[in-house]
Design an enzyme around this catalytic site. Structure first.
Site, PDB file in Angstrom:
ATOM      1  CD  GLU A 206      -5.686  -0.051   2.265  1.00 21.87           C
ATOM      2  OE1 GLU A 206      -5.598  -1.091   2.955  1.00 21.87           O
ATOM      3  OE2 GLU A 206      -6.132  -0.039   1.104  1.00 21.87           O
TER       4      GLU A 206
ATOM      5  CB  SER B 298      -9.292  -2.262   3.831  1.00 21.30           C
ATOM      6  OG  SER B 298      -9.708  -3.399   3.153  1.00 21.30           O
TER       7      SER B 298
ATOM      8  NE  ARG C 203      -3.614  -2.336  -0.229  1.00 20.81           N
ATOM      9  CZ  ARG C 203      -3.204  -3.423  -0.898  1.00 20.81           C
ATOM     10  NH1 ARG C 203      -2.091  -3.412  -1.606  1.00 20.81           N
ATOM     11  NH2 ARG C 203      -3.923  -4.515  -0.906  1.00 20.81           N
TER      12      ARG C 203
HETATM   13  C1  LIG Z   1     -15.403  -0.647  -1.942  1.00 13.64           C
HETATM   14  C2  LIG Z   1     -13.912  -0.443  -2.030  1.00 13.64           C
HETATM   15  C3  LIG Z   1     -13.089  -1.539  -2.226  1.00 13.64           C
HETATM   16  C4  LIG Z   1     -11.696  -1.360  -2.312  1.00 13.64           C
HETATM   17  N1  LIG Z   1     -10.905  -2.448  -2.519  1.00 13.64           N
HETATM   18  C5  LIG Z   1      -9.581  -2.289  -2.599  1.00 13.64           C
HETATM   19  C6  LIG Z   1      -8.719  -3.416  -2.818  1.00 13.64           C
HETATM   20  O1  LIG Z   1      -9.160  -4.532  -2.960  1.00 13.64           O
HETATM   21  N2  LIG Z   1      -7.384  -3.186  -2.874  1.00 13.64           N
HETATM   22  C7  LIG Z   1      -6.835  -1.949  -2.743  1.00 13.64           C
HETATM   23  O2  LIG Z   1      -5.611  -1.815  -2.822  1.00 13.64           O
HETATM   24  N3  LIG Z   1      -7.620  -0.873  -2.541  1.00 13.64           N
HETATM   25  C8  LIG Z   1      -8.964  -1.008  -2.467  1.00 13.64           C
HETATM   26  N4  LIG Z   1      -9.755   0.087  -2.257  1.00 13.64           N
HETATM   27  C9  LIG Z   1      -9.127   1.406  -2.061  1.00 13.64           C
HETATM   28  C10 LIG Z   1      -8.933   2.234  -3.348  1.00 13.64           C
HETATM   29  O3  LIG Z   1      -9.848   1.866  -4.351  1.00 13.64           O
HETATM   30  C11 LIG Z   1      -7.492   2.111  -3.872  1.00 13.64           C
HETATM   31  O4  LIG Z   1      -6.559   2.566  -2.931  1.00 13.64           O
HETATM   32  C12 LIG Z   1      -7.317   2.915  -5.179  1.00 13.64           C
HETATM   33  O5  LIG Z   1      -6.067   2.579  -5.748  1.00 13.64           O
HETATM   34  C13 LIG Z   1      -7.361   4.426  -4.956  1.00 13.64           C
HETATM   35  O6  LIG Z   1      -7.441   5.063  -6.209  1.00 13.64           O
HETATM   36  P1  LIG Z   1      -8.191   6.469  -6.393  1.00 13.64           P
HETATM   37  O7  LIG Z   1      -8.033   6.874  -7.798  1.00 13.64           O
HETATM   38  O8  LIG Z   1      -9.569   6.393  -5.875  1.00 13.64           O
HETATM   39  O9  LIG Z   1      -7.300   7.377  -5.457  1.00 13.64           O
HETATM   40  P2  LIG Z   1      -7.708   8.579  -4.433  1.00 13.64           P
HETATM   41  O10 LIG Z   1      -8.562   7.976  -3.368  1.00 13.64           O
HETATM   42  O11 LIG Z   1      -8.315   9.667  -5.242  1.00 13.64           O
HETATM   43  O12 LIG Z   1      -6.311   8.944  -3.893  1.00 13.64           O
HETATM   44  C14 LIG Z   1      -5.567   8.021  -3.100  1.00 13.64           C
HETATM   45  C15 LIG Z   1      -4.105   8.481  -3.013  1.00 13.64           C
HETATM   46  O13 LIG Z   1      -3.517   8.426  -4.311  1.00 13.64           O
HETATM   47  C16 LIG Z   1      -3.018   9.703  -4.702  1.00 13.64           C
HETATM   48  N5  LIG Z   1      -3.228   9.852  -6.152  1.00 13.64           N
HETATM   49  C17 LIG Z   1      -4.368   9.644  -6.862  1.00 13.64           C
HETATM   50  N6  LIG Z   1      -4.152   9.853  -8.178  1.00 13.64           N
HETATM   51  C18 LIG Z   1      -2.851  10.205  -8.308  1.00 13.64           C
HETATM   52  C19 LIG Z   1      -2.010  10.568  -9.415  1.00 13.64           C
HETATM   53  N7  LIG Z   1      -2.448  10.591 -10.676  1.00 13.64           N
HETATM   54  N8  LIG Z   1      -0.708  10.887  -9.137  1.00 13.64           N
HETATM   55  C20 LIG Z   1      -0.230  10.866  -7.886  1.00 13.64           C
HETATM   56  N9  LIG Z   1      -0.949  10.547  -6.801  1.00 13.64           N
HETATM   57  C21 LIG Z   1      -2.258  10.208  -7.016  1.00 13.64           C
HETATM   58  C22 LIG Z   1      -3.801  10.712  -3.883  1.00 13.64           C
HETATM   59  O14 LIG Z   1      -3.082  11.922  -3.720  1.00 13.64           O
HETATM   60  C23 LIG Z   1      -3.969   9.943  -2.566  1.00 13.64           C
HETATM   61  O15 LIG Z   1      -2.813  10.047  -1.774  1.00 13.64           O
HETATM   62  C24 LIG Z   1     -11.132  -0.063  -2.184  1.00 13.64           C
HETATM   63  C25 LIG Z   1     -11.993   1.037  -1.992  1.00 13.64           C
HETATM   64  C26 LIG Z   1     -13.362   0.866  -1.929  1.00 13.64           C
HETATM   65  C27 LIG Z   1     -14.254   2.058  -1.748  1.00 13.64           C
END
Ligand SMILES: Cc1cc2nc3c(=O)[nH]c(=O)nc-3n(C[C@H](O)[C@H](O)[C@H](O)COP(=O)(O)OP(=O)(O)OC[C@H]3O[C@@H](n4cnc5c(N)ncnc54)[C@H](O)[C@@H]3O)c2cc1C
Length: 297
Positions: free
Chosen positions: A287, A217, A167
């Site tokens: 997380e 999570s 992560r």
């Molecule tokens: C129902 C549910 C299930 C999930 N299951 C999982 C799972 O199985 N495994 C898992 O790992 N995660 C899971 N997640 C968490 C999440 O989906 C992941 O962490 C995902 O990778 C976050 O992506 P995001 O675009 O939504 O990022 P955001 O939530 O928008 O941002 C998260 C972080 O990434 C950074 N970020 C985003 N885009 C960029 C970019 N282009 N450049 C630099 N930094 C950036 C942000 O600054 C922040 O620090 C889950 C979430 C939900 C709601």
């Protein structure tokens, strides 16, 4: 101030509209650049004018505080989401959703992204977090990452250079902005890939509280334990602070059962952490990323 022509800007915009948790006060500005050049221009301008900025993707791993976000939120999602497939290599812009990307891989019988098919984030967010599930993680499939660094330079790193770990990645360490990613997959069998994806989807639907807003999570997996089990065994399943609740279905998820505030979620997180620490001497590290200002008063 940041009036670059054609830029899509939302002012005083509630972050409830941009997060999977449906929680968060207003951001001064949410900017959605339509091209890599525009994105770079926005960042350059923020840096030059000393305006704070936060990069977000699909908002599926963030908890925005009730006082909102001062400065600029740069949202990289649909606006920057091209996917280009050549042979077994995919070049994808950072705003593409993992769900869409894995469907494209399936369509081309490319194997290796099945694990990502139910993760509701963008490629950029997944690189920042080294997102993973069911034994796979971004680290396994990423061959190159193009980023904008802190000095404003566009540089490329190989997958190995990204310091992917559980992560986390170099993106978080060095404040990189992910622009584009090259993913290398293996040629596979369409039916087998589909079967794997369907199985993961079924497992998610049965085990996770997908019917409620959440940020996935809430805690990282502590070494040697499962956060959800520790929380459940501590008797916290279903515990509520206002509209924030420890899911009845999966104790590793804090969910929003109505109109939860960030304060309610943060208080619930503190209670969970203290109870699990007192009972099992295990520290639960969030997380999700908590950002923004606390509400005054
Ligand atoms: C129902 C549910 C299930 C999930 N299951 C999982 C799972 O199985 N495994 C898992 O790992 N995660 C899971 N997640 C968490 C999440 O989906 C992941 O962490 C995902 O990778 C976050 O992506 P995001 O675009 O939504 O990022 P955001 O939530 O928008 O941002 C998260 C972080 O990434 C950074 N970020 C985003 N885009 C960029 C970019 N282009 N450049 C630099 N930094 C950036 C942000 O600054 C922040 O620090 C889950 C979430 C939900 C709601």
């Amino acid at each position: 101030m940041l009036g670059v022509v054609l830029l899509k800007i939302l002012y005083n915009e509630s972050m409830k509209n941009h997060t999977s948790f449906k929680i968060g006060g207003p951001a001064d500005k949410v900017i959605m650049p339509e091209s890599e050049e525009e994105l770079i221009r926005v960042i350059q301008k923020c840096r030059k004018e000393n305006v704070d900025y936060f990069i977000m993707g699909n908002g599926s791993n963030i908890l925005v505080r009730d006082g909102g976000i001062k400065g600029v939120v740069v949202k990289i999602e649909k606006n920057l989401s091209n996917i280009n497939i050549e042979g077994n290599k995919i070049t994808v812009q950072s705003g593409a959703l993992l769900t869409r990307l894995s469907k494209k891989a399936l369509k081309n019988s490319l194997e290796g992204l099945e694990f990502a098919s139910g993760i509701p984030g963008t490629v950029g967010g997944a690189i920042a977090m080294n997102a993973g599930a069911y034994g796979g993680e971004m680290k396994d499939v990423v061959s190159k990452v193009k980023v904008l660094d802190k000095k404003g330079k566009v540089i490329e790193h190989s997958g190995e250079e990204m310091n992917f770990r559980y992560r986390g990645s170099r993106v978080q360490d060095e404040g990189f902005i992910v622009l584009e990613v090259e993913i290398e997959l293996k040629e596979g069998n369409y039916d087998e890939i589909k079967e794997k994806m369907d199985d993961f989807t079924k497992r998610r639907k049965t085990k996770q509280p997908l019917e409620y807003p959440s940020a996935g999570s809430t805690f990282k997996r502590p070494e040697g334990y499962y956060a959800g089990k520790l929380i459940q065994d501590s008797g916290l399943k279903g515990l509520r602070h206002g509209d924030a609740q420890v899911s009845e279905k999966h104790s590793g998820f804090v969910i929003n059962v109505g109109d939860a505030t960030s304060k309610e979620v943060e208080n619930l997180i503190k209670v969970i952490q203290k109870t699990v620490k007192d009972r099992y001497n295990v520290v639960l590290e969030p997380e999700l990323k908590v950002i923004g200002e606390k509400q005054k008063g």
